[in-house]
Write an enzyme that holds these catalytic residues in place. Structure first.
Site, PDB file in Angstrom:
ATOM      1  N   SER A  68     -66.405  27.632  26.863  1.00  0.00           N
ATOM      2  CA  SER A  68     -66.760  26.228  26.621  1.00  0.00           C
ATOM      3  C   SER A  68     -65.619  25.259  26.392  1.00  0.00           C
ATOM      4  O   SER A  68     -65.848  24.049  26.368  1.00  0.00           O
ATOM      5  CB  SER A  68     -67.722  26.127  25.443  1.00  0.00           C
ATOM      6  OG  SER A  68     -69.018  26.464  25.875  1.00  0.00           O
ATOM      7  N   SER A  87     -69.711  24.108  27.174  1.00  0.00           N
ATOM      8  CA  SER A  87     -70.519  23.208  26.389  1.00  0.00           C
ATOM      9  C   SER A  87     -69.751  22.056  25.739  1.00  0.00           C
ATOM     10  O   SER A  87     -70.361  21.092  25.293  1.00  0.00           O
ATOM     11  CB  SER A  87     -71.245  23.987  25.284  1.00  0.00           C
ATOM     12  OG  SER A  87     -70.302  24.566  24.392  1.00  0.00           O
ATOM     13  N   LYS A 124     -65.692  18.084  18.599  1.00  0.00           N
ATOM     14  CA  LYS A 124     -67.031  18.457  19.059  1.00  0.00           C
ATOM     15  C   LYS A 124     -68.027  18.344  17.909  1.00  0.00           C
ATOM     16  O   LYS A 124     -67.677  18.599  16.749  1.00  0.00           O
ATOM     17  CB  LYS A 124     -66.948  19.896  19.598  1.00  0.00           C
ATOM     18  CG  LYS A 124     -68.187  20.408  20.313  1.00  0.00           C
ATOM     19  CD  LYS A 124     -67.883  21.789  20.922  1.00  0.00           C
ATOM     20  CE  LYS A 124     -69.048  22.398  21.664  1.00  0.00           C
ATOM     21  NZ  LYS A 124     -68.682  23.687  22.312  1.00  0.00           N
TER      22      LYS A 124
HETATM   23  N1  GLN Z   1     -71.767  28.880  28.854  1.00  0.00           N
HETATM   24  C1  GLN Z   1     -71.676  29.949  27.886  1.00  0.00           C
HETATM   25  C2  GLN Z   1     -72.955  29.998  27.096  1.00  0.00           C
HETATM   26  O1  GLN Z   1     -73.794  29.230  27.387  1.00  0.00           O
HETATM   27  C3  GLN Z   1     -70.510  29.732  26.972  1.00  0.00           C
HETATM   28  C4  GLN Z   1     -70.747  28.653  25.999  1.00  0.00           C
HETATM   29  C5  GLN Z   1     -69.650  28.533  24.999  1.00  0.00           C
HETATM   30  O2  GLN Z   1     -68.520  28.966  25.209  1.00  0.00           O
HETATM   31  N2  GLN Z   1     -69.994  27.948  23.866  1.00  0.00           N
HETATM   32  O3  GLN Z   1     -73.135  30.754  26.215  1.00  0.00           O
END
Ligand code: GLN
Length: 485
Positions: free
Chosen positions: A174, A150, A75
């Site tokens: 995510s 994400s 990532k």
């Molecule tokens: N969707 C969640 C957020 O927007 C989790 C994102 C993540 O795990 N980085 O914070």
């Protein structure tokens, strides 16, 4: 069974000299090129060929390399020395990291070659990979739909067969949610099990690096490389990894609790996949029961009052003075303001505002400190639940992949995508999303996943379970049409 070689098979072939690291890396780069329309990768490593040649040389010199020649993507919030780390943000569009994350060092030490950086929601804030400054990543099962987020780019790299394994980060879901929406495994380790050194911080008390993979054996292989103490991360745990895959026999007598609060509100395909896994578990001798974890109903609210304050503090460093882009203005304050106004996207700005507000004097007690008390209740509820069962299970996401644009105008609808995942980060527990079936929506087959949760440091138990589930045919892993070997 996957149609394409796993990391375990590829590394073995390289070690046995049936192929070379250079050939595997070139093939991965070719597949990345062929799948460019998915927008899964934001940067390709232009030294991947050279690095593959070094791996081949190390093998010839007799080094034992568990990931010999395996192409991997990480990532774009994980630093790779000499490569851009943009976090999907304009504010870091030109930032080249001078050092590598510990997980990146561990991968390369083990013989893997980083072929590229994966697209992501800006600063890992989102559930759809639509908020990236570099455009959205598409779901290979239906290009009109999101891959989740994400870590959407990392999930798609594995689902579309660009690389057999990849790394993402999971702050509230995510890794697990995009794994479910693209039909692969995604593991969120126990907080502290994998080093965060070199992972760009979003919400430090929740962030954890985790892998995507297509087989249980690959999960075990990569976790044995990634996990373990790192003196450069103060929250890193002293827990040497001992990952292996389990057998169907190990399911006999296993106590699995379905979290009651996660039932209801799921689409029919998600419900069917959950029931399918439960009945396969029962057939194999597991004991399935329903368990209440009542405080998880407050997890989304608590999460957004803990994650955004941490983000507002972590993201204060992006002022154009040290890192990344700077928009010049008449004075320093003006320059900082313009840099942040133009450099951050809307969702990131919203979260900085929300987080700063929740921490401000007069509101701290009402919001942040109350959320921290709820966090404690959630951890206690999980501890109570684990007194009676070995593992907990929920759907990973209440629905399969949604259409691009469907939730972008409504932040709360987007946040609700993580209803089953955020509580696990608040409690610091490990959880694994397992591909569990498909739901047909508008003539398209879309993958759905179930999530198994273990007590702290039970990461090994989750990976072993994946092997057991494969042994009884309960894992539904397929390659999306057009992305086979
Ligand atoms: N969707 C969640 C957020 O927007 C989790 C994102 C993540 O795990 N980085 O914070």
């Amino acid at each position: 069974m996957p149609e394409v070689p796993s990391a375990t098979e590829l590394a073995r072939a390289v070690r046995e000299r049936a192929t070379t690291s250079q050939a595997l890396v070139q093939a991965a780069l070719n597949r990345a090129g062929a799948a460019r329309a998915l927008n899964a990768l934001v940067t390709l490593n232009d030294r991947a060929g050279e690095q593959a040649a070094e791996v081949d040389a190390r093998l010839s010199a007799g080094e034992a390399l568990p990931l010999a020649g395996v192409p991997v993507v990480v990532k774009d919030n994980l630093n790779v020395a000499g490569t851009r780390t943009t976090c999907g943000s304009r504010i870091l569009s030109n930032y080249v990291s001078p050092y590598s994350a510990t997980v990146v060092e561990r991968l390369t030490q083990a013989g893997a070659v980083i072929v590229g950086k994966a697209n992501m929601d800006e600063f890992a804030m989102g559930s759809s990979t639509e908020s990236s400054a570099w455009g959205p990543t598409l779901n290979p099962w239906d290009p009109e739909r999101v891959p989740g987020g994400s870590s959407g780019g990392s999930a798609v790299a594995v689902a579309a067969n660009i690389t057999p394994i990849s790394l993402g980060s999971d702050t509230g879901g995510s890794v697990r949610q995009p794994a479910a929406l693209t039909g692969v495994y995604g593991l969120k380790p126990t907080y502290g099990r994998v080093s965060r050194y070199g992972l760009v911080a979003y919400a430090s008390s929740l962030d954890q690096v985790g892998p995507f993979a297509r087989t249980a054996a690959d999960l075990a292989l990569v976790m044995n490389v990634l996990a373990g103490h790192d003196p450069r991360d103060a929250t890193s745990l002293e827990a040497p990894p001992a990952f292996r895959t389990g057998t169907p026999q190990e399911l006999r007598g296993l106590r699995v609790g379905v979290i009651r609060e996660s039932l209801g509100g799921n689409t029919p395909g998600v419900e069917a996949a959950l029931q399918g896994v439960l009945s396969a578990l029962r057939d194999a001798g597991a004991v399935v029961s329903e368990v209440g974890v009542p405080s998880v109903q407050h997890a989304i609210a608590a999460y957004y009052l803990i994650a955004t304050p941490e983000a507002s503090s972590n993201l204060a460093r992006y002022d154009g003075m040290v890192y990344g882009a700077r928009v010049p203005a008449g004075d320093v304050m003006g320059s900082m303001t313009l840099t942040r106004e133009q450099g951050f996207g809307r969702e990131v700005q919203r979260r900085i505002l929300l987080g700063t507000y929740a921490l401000s004097s007069g509101y701290y007690d009402a919001y942040y400190s109350k959320a921290m008390r709820v966090r404690r209740l959630i951890a206690d509820d999980f501890a109570r639940a684990f007194a009676g069962v070995d593992l907990l299970i929920t759907p990973t996401s209440p629905f399969p992949a949604f259409r691009r644009g469907e939730k972008t105008a409504d932040p709360l609808a987007m946040y609700a995508a993580d209803v089953d995942t955020v509580a696990i980060n608040l409690a610091g527990l490990p959880a694994l999303s397992v591909p569990a079936g498909f739901e047909e929506v508008d003539g398209r087959r879309l993958p759905v996943g179930v999530q198994f949760i273990a007590p702290a440091l039970g990461d090994e138990r989750l990976v072993a379970l994946a092997g057991s589930l494969e042994g009884i045919g309960a894992v539904r892993l397929e390659t999306p049409p057009g992305y086979g070997a």
